[in-house]
Design a protein around this motif. Sequence first.
Motif, PDB file in Angstrom:
ATOM      1  N   PRO A  14       0.745  -1.282  -0.041  1.00  0.00           N
ATOM      2  CA  PRO A  14      -0.029   0.062  -0.044  1.00  0.00           C
ATOM      3  C   PRO A  14       0.768   1.083  -0.076  1.00  0.00           C
ATOM      4  N   PHE A  15       2.095   1.132   0.416  1.00  0.00           N
ATOM      5  CA  PHE A  15       2.892   2.484   0.512  1.00  0.00           C
ATOM      6  C   PHE A  15       4.005   2.775  -0.531  1.00  0.00           C
ATOM      7  N   LEU A  16       3.972   1.452  -1.398  1.00  0.00           N
ATOM      8  CA  LEU A  16       5.177   1.774  -2.698  1.00  0.00           C
ATOM      9  C   LEU A  16       4.950   2.850  -3.585  1.00  0.00           C
ATOM     10  N   LEU A  17       3.743   3.438  -4.149  1.00  0.00           N
ATOM     11  CA  LEU A  17       3.699   4.384  -4.999  1.00  0.00           C
ATOM     12  C   LEU A  17       3.874   5.526  -4.324  1.00  0.00           C
ATOM     13  N   GLU A  18       3.557   5.830  -3.168  1.00  0.00           N
ATOM     14  CA  GLU A  18       3.957   7.416  -2.664  1.00  0.00           C
ATOM     15  C   GLU A  18       5.270   7.255  -2.384  1.00  0.00           C
ATOM     16  N   TRP A  19       6.319   6.116  -1.723  1.00  0.00           N
ATOM     17  CA  TRP A  19       7.619   6.500  -1.610  1.00  0.00           C
ATOM     18  C   TRP A  19       8.137   6.614  -3.087  1.00  0.00           C
ATOM     19  N   ILE A  20       7.954   5.858  -4.053  1.00  0.00           N
ATOM     20  CA  ILE A  20       8.417   6.025  -5.545  1.00  0.00           C
ATOM     21  C   ILE A  20       8.178   7.442  -5.934  1.00  0.00           C
ATOM     22  N   ALA A  21       6.997   7.958  -5.928  1.00  0.00           N
ATOM     23  CA  ALA A  21       6.485   9.321  -6.447  1.00  0.00           C
ATOM     24  C   ALA A  21       7.516  10.239  -5.658  1.00  0.00           C
ATOM     25  N   TYR A  22       7.507  10.206  -4.257  1.00  0.00           N
ATOM     26  CA  TYR A  22       8.101  11.108  -3.666  1.00  0.00           C
ATOM     27  C   TYR A  22       9.520  11.105  -3.957  1.00  0.00           C
ATOM     28  N   GLU A 290      -3.581  -0.831 -14.801  1.00  0.00           N
ATOM     29  CA  GLU A 290      -3.083  -2.046 -14.196  1.00  0.00           C
ATOM     30  C   GLU A 290      -2.272  -1.779 -12.786  1.00  0.00           C
ATOM     31  N   ILE A 291      -1.649  -0.566 -13.009  1.00  0.00           N
ATOM     32  CA  ILE A 291      -1.051  -0.117 -11.765  1.00  0.00           C
ATOM     33  C   ILE A 291      -1.959   0.238 -10.790  1.00  0.00           C
ATOM     34  N   ALA A 292      -2.964   0.955 -10.880  1.00  0.00           N
ATOM     35  CA  ALA A 292      -4.239   1.290 -10.047  1.00  0.00           C
ATOM     36  C   ALA A 292      -4.679  -0.015  -9.451  1.00  0.00           C
ATOM     37  N   ARG A 293      -5.033  -1.052 -10.522  1.00  0.00           N
ATOM     38  CA  ARG A 293      -5.637  -2.335  -9.905  1.00  0.00           C
ATOM     39  C   ARG A 293      -4.711  -2.985  -8.970  1.00  0.00           C
ATOM     40  N   LEU A 294      -3.509  -3.226  -9.185  1.00  0.00           N
ATOM     41  CA  LEU A 294      -2.388  -3.661  -8.405  1.00  0.00           C
ATOM     42  C   LEU A 294      -2.111  -3.122  -6.953  1.00  0.00           C
ATOM     43  N   HIS A 295      -2.243  -1.753  -7.071  1.00  0.00           N
ATOM     44  CA  HIS A 295      -2.145  -0.850  -5.931  1.00  0.00           C
ATOM     45  C   HIS A 295      -3.392  -1.103  -4.992  1.00  0.00           C
TER      46      HIS A 295
END
Length: 342
Positions: A14-22, A290-295
């Motif tokens: 659940p926290f991967l996308l935020e960390w990558i984006a930041y 797909e990224i949204a679905r997997l998140h």
Amino acid sequence: MRITAVTCVKNEGPFLLEWIAYNRLIGVTDFLFYSNDCSDGTDALLDALAARGSVTHLPNPAKGRAYQMEALKDCAHQPVVQQADWLWIADVDEFLNIHVGDHSIPALIAACAEPQAISLNFQFFANGGVEAFEDRPVIEQFTHSHNPDVWCGETAIEVKTLTRRDFPLGYYGAHRPFLRKNTPAEARPRWCDGSGRAVPHRFLVAANPRRIRKFPARGARALATLNHYALRALDSYLVKTDRGDVNRENRAFDDTYWRERNDPAWEDRSIQRMLPALHDALAQLKADPEIARLHADCVARHLARRDALLADPAYQQMRAQLQAAAPLPPQEDAMLQRLGLA
């Protein structure tokens, strides 16, 4: 400038996308993820990101122990690390909060006058009474920490380190690099803290085994600090205790860990300057169906695991114990007891 972030993950979906984006916002150009034993979809999400060229994802090479140290040994041989100008080794609950220039790593490096390493002190952010997991940025939800100069009665606070390619490296540690054996004094690197000051000599040469990964934080945060969201929401903390961590298999966190990191004495919202750009960057990542679905699948599994744990009386008791835990860190509580003030 190529900046590679290296991290180890287990059930952090659940926290991967935020960390990558930041981290992209602050100048990270490449990512190397090592995962092990994931049951929440972390590995599937990383595989999808890797297929798009966003990250490099590898299975952790460790066999049942020392996950982080084995990964750090391996990373030195990976092209994404060898080709980097700078290396940033950090965890997914750690966010480098830069106070100078455009708030990027290149701006921090320039402000420090181009050193070969920069060690940034932790600032542990409290739970703040947040019980329910929410699928929104962690840096938006948690705004209180201990006094950044003192943690649990100590002035020496742990660090994480940015390392330049030409550092005279012996090996990478999780908190700092170590000098090549027998490095002569004249070849020692210029190594600074988060204010651009030289780190203590005994820290640089790892002369004190008790202080090889920390030094006093007072005055060390003028240019940057490291926000550490080790607790997050109570729901997520319960899942974390079930997971263990990347270093020690099946390690459980008792309420001492929680209480030490749940000191809300200080309010610091400075990192929230990044929120508008972060929301935009997250929306761009999730624009890929797909990224949204997997998140979303990672979030659903995270919540399902919480529900399963709370069906267990032992976790019900643990949750109640954490809700009722004293607001002071154990060391401060003990001091008040000794003084007869509690």
